[in-house]
Design a protein around this motif. Structure first.
Motif, mmCIF file in Angstrom:
data_model
loop_
_atom_site.group_PDB
_atom_site.id
_atom_site.type_symbol
_atom_site.label_atom_id
_atom_site.label_comp_id
_atom_site.label_asym_id
_atom_site.label_seq_id
_atom_site.Cartn_x
_atom_site.Cartn_y
_atom_site.Cartn_z
ATOM 1 N N ALA A 167 0.819 -1.221 0.000
ATOM 2 C CA ALA A 167 0.000 0.000 0.000
ATOM 3 C C ALA A 167 0.851 1.269 0.000
ATOM 4 C CB ALA A 167 -0.926 -0.002 1.217
ATOM 5 N N GLN A 168 2.156 1.102 0.201
ATOM 6 C CA GLN A 168 3.023 2.296 0.337
ATOM 7 C C GLN A 168 2.883 3.254 -0.833
ATOM 8 O OE1 GLN A 168 7.163 1.927 1.208
ATOM 9 N NE2 GLN A 168 6.863 0.753 3.070
ATOM 10 N N ASN A 169 2.973 2.694 -2.052
ATOM 11 C CA ASN A 169 2.950 3.547 -3.225
ATOM 12 C C ASN A 169 1.661 4.367 -3.316
ATOM 13 O OD1 ASN A 169 2.330 3.645 -6.504
ATOM 14 N ND2 ASN A 169 4.446 4.087 -5.923
ATOM 15 N N ARG B 98 1.326 8.436 -2.957
ATOM 16 C CA ARG B 98 0.704 9.209 -4.041
ATOM 17 C C ARG B 98 -0.513 9.989 -3.543
ATOM 18 N NH1 ARG B 98 2.452 9.099 -8.648
ATOM 19 N NH2 ARG B 98 4.093 7.622 -9.208
ATOM 20 N N LYS B 99 -1.258 9.367 -2.637
ATOM 21 C CA LYS B 99 -2.481 10.005 -2.154
ATOM 22 C C LYS B 99 -2.163 11.276 -1.369
ATOM 23 C CE LYS B 99 -6.538 8.836 0.684
ATOM 24 N NZ LYS B 99 -7.063 7.800 1.592
ATOM 25 N N TYR B 100 -1.165 11.211 -0.493
ATOM 26 C CA TYR B 100 -0.935 12.348 0.403
ATOM 27 C C TYR B 100 0.294 13.177 0.057
ATOM 28 C CZ TYR B 100 -4.396 10.173 3.428
ATOM 29 O OH TYR B 100 -5.545 9.645 3.913
ATOM 30 N N ALA C 258 9.054 6.553 -6.788
ATOM 31 C CA ALA C 258 7.897 5.875 -7.395
ATOM 32 C C ALA C 258 6.585 6.429 -6.838
ATOM 33 C CB ALA C 258 7.974 4.377 -7.135
ATOM 34 N N GLY C 259 6.632 6.948 -5.618
ATOM 35 C CA GLY C 259 5.430 7.506 -4.999
ATOM 36 C C GLY C 259 5.289 9.001 -5.266
ATOM 37 N N GLY C 260 6.153 9.538 -6.103
ATOM 38 C CA GLY C 260 6.031 10.950 -6.472
ATOM 39 C C GLY C 260 6.595 11.902 -5.429
ATOM 40 N N VAL C 261 7.485 11.416 -4.554
ATOM 41 C CA VAL C 261 8.085 12.269 -3.525
ATOM 42 C C VAL C 261 9.573 12.446 -3.849
ATOM 43 C CG1 VAL C 261 8.670 12.438 -1.061
ATOM 44 C CG2 VAL C 261 6.427 11.564 -1.756
#
Ligand code: PHE
Length: 342
Positions: free
Chosen positions: A174-176, A180-182, A295-298
């Motif tokens: 669920a990390q990704n 991405r959500k927050y 990968a999570g946009g950070v």
């Protein structure tokens, strides 16, 4: 016609008194007021009455009709009251003070500990996230820096579905989505059920619960990680417990650690639950790998973060002294209903 009305009234009164249940009352209503009922018949016959008597007759019939309607309504009410009284009288034959043999429901110990942890982390500013159990290969592996053919995949023997998706092997899946959500900064925990194709024994199950946590911000370090884990564990166990950090390898953290706690079942002497080592692997953790942040946009140049994957099932075993992990999935109410809210 006047006599007929009087006779009907007389017979209605008699019959009304005899009507002792709802069914009889209804029969009576049909007999007098139904389509073919006698009062209805009288009203129909009104057209043949001499013109000068029509008005008086009409009024008399309507008066009778009203009496019949009201009489039946009153009788129905009486019948209902009597029926209720009869019910109560019957119920009184039972002794309300006798134990019923029904037991109170209880929460599964994993639910209890999960809620406790949620409360602790919420008080430290973490949000609580729910996530899917069926995920993609990307979510479970690639997004957390485990490319295809990476040997780390062997650590998690996976149940694949025929459509290419899989049962999540760890809550890290669920990390990704959460990154991405927050975006950053963020603090979140995400409990979830995980699945691995494992041979079961006293400390392995193919279905178990983890609780993952991540914190991303500027200047997050290992010291923050240790602080949050210690705070949480001391609250859960309500006492100081021994922990140790060992280096551990997980592709999605760098550096990575294993946080162990001393086995509370044997006190560190060694038993089947801790594979005779005296320690229980409780919580792998580490600093989030830059690839995972990317990968999570950070932006990993700007933000750092820690992640931990708490073995929720294992923690439950520790907290309650459950010796065999299989008891937790057993559906054995005798074993599972002993845990209450504290
Ligand atoms: N996902 C890892 C596992 O289940 C645990 C973990 C989570 C390790 C977060 C480090 C950080 O094995």
């Amino acid at each position: 016609m006047k006599e007929t009305i009087d006779a009907l009234r007389e017979s209605f009164r008699r019959e009304l008194e005899q009507a002792r249940d709802s069914e009889a009352a209804e029969k009576l209503r049909v007999a007098y007021l139904g389509k073919k009922g006698s009062v209805t018949g009288l009203l129909k016959g009104l057209k043949d009455v001499a013109a000068d008597q029509k008005k008086a007759m009409g009024q008399a019939i309507n008066q009778l009709k009203k009496e019949v309607e009201e009489g039946i309504a009153a009788q129905v009410e009486k019948i209902h009251a009597a029926e209720e009284e009869a019910l109560v009288a019957a119920a009184e034959q039972y002794d309300v003070s006798l134990p019923t043999g029904e037991s109170e429901g209880s929460y599964h110990p994993i639910t209890l500990v999960q809620r406790e942890l949620e409360e602790i982390f919420a008080s430290m500013g973490f949000t609580i996230e729910d996530y899917k159990e069926i995920v993609t290969d990307y979510e479970c592996f690639e997004a957390v820096n485990i490319p295809k053919d990476h040997p780390a995949r062997d650590m998690q023997d996976t149940y694949y579905l025929s459509n290419g998706q899989l049962l999540k092997t760890h809550t890290s899946a669920a990390q990704n989505a959460i990154l991405r959500k927050y975006g950053a900064p963020l603090r979140a925990i995400f409990p979830g059920r995980c699945f691995r194709n494992e041979a079961t024994d006293a400390c392995h199950e193919n279905t178990f619960f983890q609780m993952e946590g991540i914190m991303v911000d500027k200047n997050i370090s290992i010291a923050n990680l240790i602080y949050f884990m210690k705070t949480m564990l001391s609250q859960v166990f309500q006492r100081d417990i021994n922990v140790r950090l060992r280096p551990g390898f997980f592709p999605f953290v760098e550096p990575g650690f294993e946080m162990d706690i001393s086995c509370l079942i044997c006190g560190g002497e060694g038993c089947p639950s801790c594979k005779n080592s005296g320690w229980l692997e409780l919580c792998p953790c580490g600093m989030i790998h830059p690839n995972v942040l990317k990968a999570g946009g950070v932006d990993p140049e700007e933000y750092t973060g820690f992640a931990f994957g708490l073995g929720l099932t294992r923690l439950v075993m520790m907290k309650y002294g459950v010796k065999d992990i299989r008891d937790l999935n057993s559906g054995n109410l005798k074993a599972l209903s002993q845990f209450k809210h504290e």
